[in-house]
Design a protein around this motif. Structure first.
Motif, PDB file in Angstrom:
ATOM      1  N   SER A 128      31.000  77.417  64.242  1.00  0.00           N
ATOM      2  CA  SER A 128      30.356  76.101  64.160  1.00  0.00           C
ATOM      3  C   SER A 128      29.419  75.928  62.980  1.00  0.00           C
ATOM      4  CB  SER A 128      29.593  75.822  65.460  1.00  0.00           C
ATOM      5  OG  SER A 128      28.592  76.801  65.677  1.00  0.00           O
ATOM      6  N   ILE A 129      29.117  76.993  62.242  1.00  0.00           N
ATOM      7  CA  ILE A 129      28.180  76.846  61.121  1.00  0.00           C
ATOM      8  C   ILE A 129      28.942  76.619  59.814  1.00  0.00           C
ATOM      9  CG2 ILE A 129      26.383  78.220  62.220  1.00  0.00           C
ATOM     10  CD1 ILE A 129      27.229  80.580  60.483  1.00  0.00           C
ATOM     11  N   PRO A 130      28.298  75.996  58.829  1.00  0.00           N
ATOM     12  CA  PRO A 130      28.946  75.759  57.531  1.00  0.00           C
ATOM     13  C   PRO A 130      28.967  77.033  56.694  1.00  0.00           C
ATOM     14  CG  PRO A 130      26.719  74.868  57.507  1.00  0.00           C
ATOM     15  CD  PRO A 130      26.949  75.385  58.894  1.00  0.00           C
ATOM     16  N   LEU A 131      30.050  77.760  56.743  1.00  0.00           N
ATOM     17  CA  LEU A 131      30.114  79.050  56.059  1.00  0.00           C
ATOM     18  C   LEU A 131      30.106  78.910  54.540  1.00  0.00           C
ATOM     19  CD1 LEU A 131      32.568  80.953  58.419  1.00  0.00           C
ATOM     20  CD2 LEU A 131      30.110  81.343  58.127  1.00  0.00           C
ATOM     21  N   GLU A 132      30.333  77.703  54.046  1.00  0.00           N
ATOM     22  CA  GLU A 132      30.194  77.509  52.595  1.00  0.00           C
ATOM     23  C   GLU A 132      28.735  77.653  52.151  1.00  0.00           C
ATOM     24  OE1 GLU A 132      29.954  73.374  54.457  1.00  0.00           O
ATOM     25  OE2 GLU A 132      31.108  75.216  54.741  1.00  0.00           O
ATOM     26  N   ALA A 133      27.802  77.608  53.111  1.00  0.00           N
ATOM     27  CA  ALA A 133      26.384  77.778  52.801  1.00  0.00           C
ATOM     28  C   ALA A 133      25.945  79.234  52.882  1.00  0.00           C
ATOM     29  CB  ALA A 133      25.529  76.944  53.760  1.00  0.00           C
TER      30      ALA A 133
ATOM     31  N   LEU B 232      30.005  96.124  63.499  1.00  0.00           N
ATOM     32  CA  LEU B 232      31.054  96.097  62.475  1.00  0.00           C
ATOM     33  C   LEU B 232      32.186  95.158  62.880  1.00  0.00           C
ATOM     34  CD1 LEU B 232      31.238  99.866  61.445  1.00  0.00           C
ATOM     35  CD2 LEU B 232      30.235  97.973  60.146  1.00  0.00           C
ATOM     36  N   ASP B 233      32.464  95.078  64.175  1.00  0.00           N
ATOM     37  CA  ASP B 233      33.484  94.131  64.646  1.00  0.00           C
ATOM     38  C   ASP B 233      33.071  92.693  64.339  1.00  0.00           C
ATOM     39  OD1 ASP B 233      34.995  96.215  65.599  1.00  0.00           O
ATOM     40  OD2 ASP B 233      34.394  95.971  67.702  1.00  0.00           O
ATOM     41  N   LEU B 234      31.773  92.402  64.476  1.00  0.00           N
ATOM     42  CA  LEU B 234      31.301  91.046  64.165  1.00  0.00           C
ATOM     43  C   LEU B 234      31.357  90.778  62.664  1.00  0.00           C
ATOM     44  CD1 LEU B 234      28.309  90.507  66.611  1.00  0.00           C
ATOM     45  CD2 LEU B 234      30.557  89.417  66.639  1.00  0.00           C
ATOM     46  N   LEU B 235      31.117  91.814  61.861  1.00  0.00           N
ATOM     47  CA  LEU B 235      31.295  91.647  60.419  1.00  0.00           C
ATOM     48  C   LEU B 235      32.750  91.312  60.118  1.00  0.00           C
ATOM     49  CD1 LEU B 235      30.247  91.801  57.503  1.00  0.00           C
ATOM     50  CD2 LEU B 235      30.706  94.273  57.564  1.00  0.00           C
ATOM     51  N   ALA B 236      33.660  91.967  60.819  1.00  0.00           N
ATOM     52  CA  ALA B 236      35.093  91.661  60.635  1.00  0.00           C
ATOM     53  C   ALA B 236      35.406  90.234  61.082  1.00  0.00           C
ATOM     54  CB  ALA B 236      35.940  92.667  61.413  1.00  0.00           C
TER      55      ALA B 236
ATOM     56  N   VAL C 111      35.545  83.965  56.169  1.00  0.00           N
ATOM     57  CA  VAL C 111      35.045  83.715  54.820  1.00  0.00           C
ATOM     58  C   VAL C 111      34.831  85.048  54.120  1.00  0.00           C
ATOM     59  CG1 VAL C 111      32.583  83.757  55.456  1.00  0.00           C
ATOM     60  CG2 VAL C 111      33.331  82.372  53.497  1.00  0.00           C
ATOM     61  N   GLU C 112      34.952  85.051  52.807  1.00  0.00           N
ATOM     62  CA  GLU C 112      34.631  86.254  52.032  1.00  0.00           C
ATOM     63  C   GLU C 112      33.171  86.170  51.615  1.00  0.00           C
ATOM     64  OE1 GLU C 112      36.084  88.775  48.101  1.00  0.00           O
ATOM     65  OE2 GLU C 112      37.187  86.998  48.739  1.00  0.00           O
ATOM     66  N   PRO C 113      32.284  86.974  52.208  1.00  0.00           N
ATOM     67  CA  PRO C 113      30.860  86.867  51.875  1.00  0.00           C
ATOM     68  C   PRO C 113      30.578  87.349  50.456  1.00  0.00           C
ATOM     69  CG  PRO C 113      31.235  88.738  53.317  1.00  0.00           C
ATOM     70  CD  PRO C 113      32.542  88.013  53.222  1.00  0.00           C
ATOM     71  N   ALA C 114      29.617  86.695  49.809  1.00  0.00           N
ATOM     72  CA  ALA C 114      29.241  87.100  48.456  1.00  0.00           C
ATOM     73  C   ALA C 114      28.573  88.463  48.445  1.00  0.00           C
ATOM     74  CB  ALA C 114      28.310  86.053  47.849  1.00  0.00           C
ATOM     75  N   GLY C 115      27.917  88.797  49.541  1.00  0.00           N
ATOM     76  CA  GLY C 115      27.243  90.085  49.611  1.00  0.00           C
ATOM     77  C   GLY C 115      27.047  90.516  51.051  1.00  0.00           C
ATOM     78  N   VAL C 116      27.006  91.827  51.268  1.00  0.00           N
ATOM     79  CA  VAL C 116      26.699  92.407  52.576  1.00  0.00           C
ATOM     80  C   VAL C 116      25.694  93.515  52.352  1.00  0.00           C
ATOM     81  CG1 VAL C 116      27.579  93.576  54.635  1.00  0.00           C
ATOM     82  CG2 VAL C 116      28.982  91.854  53.476  1.00  0.00           C
TER      83      VAL C 116
ATOM     84  N   LEU D 160      35.261  94.988  54.756  1.00  0.00           N
ATOM     85  CA  LEU D 160      35.390  93.906  53.783  1.00  0.00           C
ATOM     86  C   LEU D 160      36.730  93.922  53.068  1.00  0.00           C
ATOM     87  CD1 LEU D 160      31.806  93.953  52.226  1.00  0.00           C
ATOM     88  CD2 LEU D 160      32.724  92.385  53.945  1.00  0.00           C
ATOM     89  N   THR D 161      37.301  95.105  52.881  1.00  0.00           N
ATOM     90  CA  THR D 161      38.579  95.191  52.152  1.00  0.00           C
ATOM     91  C   THR D 161      39.778  95.033  53.077  1.00  0.00           C
ATOM     92  OG1 THR D 161      38.520  97.609  52.351  1.00  0.00           O
ATOM     93  CG2 THR D 161      37.631  96.653  50.325  1.00  0.00           C
TER      94      THR D 161
END
Length: 439
Positions: free
Chosen positions: A195-200, A229-233, A239-244, A269-270
């Motif tokens: 529900s959140i704007p992941l472009e932000a 880590l599952d939630l990161l997946a 979305v592909e995050p700019a940084g983790v 991430l990969t």
């Protein structure tokens, strides 16, 4: 909203692991607690990272943008100064309140804001003030919480979405905090991500914690569990995050374990995107938020009555948490008791870090903690941890403690050196002690 510049995989820089951080292979960037560094006097290890081209992002913990008071201009200036000194592409803070001004109380911790219209109006205005004052973009982090506010009007996803729509602020999503809130508040992390704007999204935090008695404690002192880590997946599938960034604040493991946790993050991430970003529910929530934002723009940024209501609610809660007043109606009293104990324990631990001599003077960690927790019960923090350490020492001296004369002389010398004043004379100590008992 412009795409976020690529950051890569990073780690929270702490003095205790500074040498290890310099040696970590493939480290792209680091994050520093803004309040722990001084522009112009950066630690040598941090300077070396900067000279090597490692990006450094300051992460603030004391602004309290979710608080009822407008942001402190001096704190905003200090945060901006650190961003400039580090050449940072952005600064980050939290969606939280940390203090009240009436009464003057400090939580020493990030506390959740109620997801109500009043609280959102206050937060949005505070964020706009901060954005106008800061020299670089601002991103805000969702926090972990032990309890929920009664009478909330929005979900986490709706609250974050509307915040972005109203202010244009970026989001720092902590997936460990999403898991914490799943355990402690029954919130669905996937529903938030949908529900959140992941472009932000600016970047992502990953951290460890531990569950005790059905409560998840976001300790940043344990290994990152598979569920986080599952939630990161889950996020990566959208979305592909700019940084983790990997956060670790205490009980630091060997360098090889830190490297292993970073490798596990890279592996997630990969793995690649597995689902289309967003969902029908997310699109609907964002559309509703845009409509609400348009209404807000037409009617103004709320009124002072709303800010006053937020102030009263936060003051009542914080007083219960740190000053022993009754728990406000509607809160889960058992969870509030857990939070009270957690705040007192954190306060004792941080004071011991700020003033590491105190446990030694008082005979070790356990005697120190026992004395500090007894002191903290009736004396809430009002001016930060360094002042708290001095007040604790003065409190002991007023009580003619510690009992051992040699330890008392050492504590007196410690207090005098840092307070820049003579310790109270015996007659003054007696008067203060009597006044304290009368109160």
């Amino acid at each position: 909203m412009k795409p976020m510049a690529h950051l890569g995989v990073g780690i929270g820089w702490r003095p205790e692991i500074a040498d290890a951080v310099e040696r970590l292979d493939g480290l792209d960037w680091v994050e520093v607690v803004a309040e722990n560094i001084c522009p112009g006097h950066l630690p040598e290890a941090l300077e070396r990272l900067r000279e090597r081209g490692t990006r450094i992002v300051p992460h603030g913990v004391s602004l309290g943008l979710g608080g009822a008071d407008r942001p402190d201009p001096q704190k905003l200036a200090a945060l901006g100064e650190r961003a400039v000194a580090l050449g940072a592409p952005l600064v980050t803070e939290h969606i939280a309140f940390v203090r009240t001004s009436s009464p003057v109380l400090e939580a020493g911790h990030l506390l959740p804001v109620p997801r109500t219209r009043d609280a959102l109006d206050v937060l949005c205005e505070n964020v706009r003030i901060a954005q106008d004052a800061l020299p670089v973009p601002l991103a805000l982090e969702n926090i972990a919480a032990l309890f929920s506010w009664p009478g909330e009007e929005m979900t986490e996803g709706r609250f974050l979405t509307e915040l972005v729509e109203r202010t244009g602020v970026r989001l720092l999503i902590d997936v460990a905090n999403l898991h914490t809130n799943r355990v402690n508040r029954g919130e669905d992390p996937a529903a938030v991500l949908d529900s959140i704007p992941l472009e932000a999204l600016a970047y992502v935090h990953v951290a460890g914690g531990v569950e005790r008695g059905g409560v998840w404690h976001d300790t940043h002192a344990h290994p990152v569990p598979p569920v986080v880590l599952d939630l990161l997946a889950e996020l990566r599938s959208r979305v592909e995050p700019a940084g983790v960034l990997l956060e670790r604040d205490d009980d630091f493991p060997p360098e090889a374990e830190l490297a292993g946790e970073l490798a596990a993050i890279r592996e997630v991430l990969t793995a690649g995107r597995t689902a289309a970003p967003g969902s029908a529910d997310g699109v609907g929530a964002q559309a509703e938020a845009r409509q609400a934002a348009a209404t807000w723009a037409r009617t103004g940024a709320g009124d002072e009555g709303g800010r006053t209501r937020v102030a009263l609610g936060q003051a009542a809660l914080l007083s219960a948490l740190v000053a022993g007043t009754p728990v406000p109606e509607g809160f889960d009293r058992a969870r509030i008791r857990v939070q009270v104990r957690a705040l007192a324990a954190k306060r004792a631990d941080v004071v011991a870090k700020v003033a590491p001599e105190l446990p030694g003077i008082l005979g070790g960690r356990e005697p120190y903690r026992k004395a500090f927790l007894a002191y903290a019960k009736g004396r809430p923090m009002t001016a930060g941890y360094r002042r708290d350490a001095l007040d604790f020492a003065e409190h002991l001296l007023i009580q003619d403690l510690p009992a051992d004369p040699a330890a008392r002389r050492r504590l007196t010398a410690w207090w005098r050196e840092r307070a820049g004043a003579r310790p109270p004379r015996r007659i003054v100590r007696w008067a203060r002690a009597l006044a304290g008992r009368a109160a």
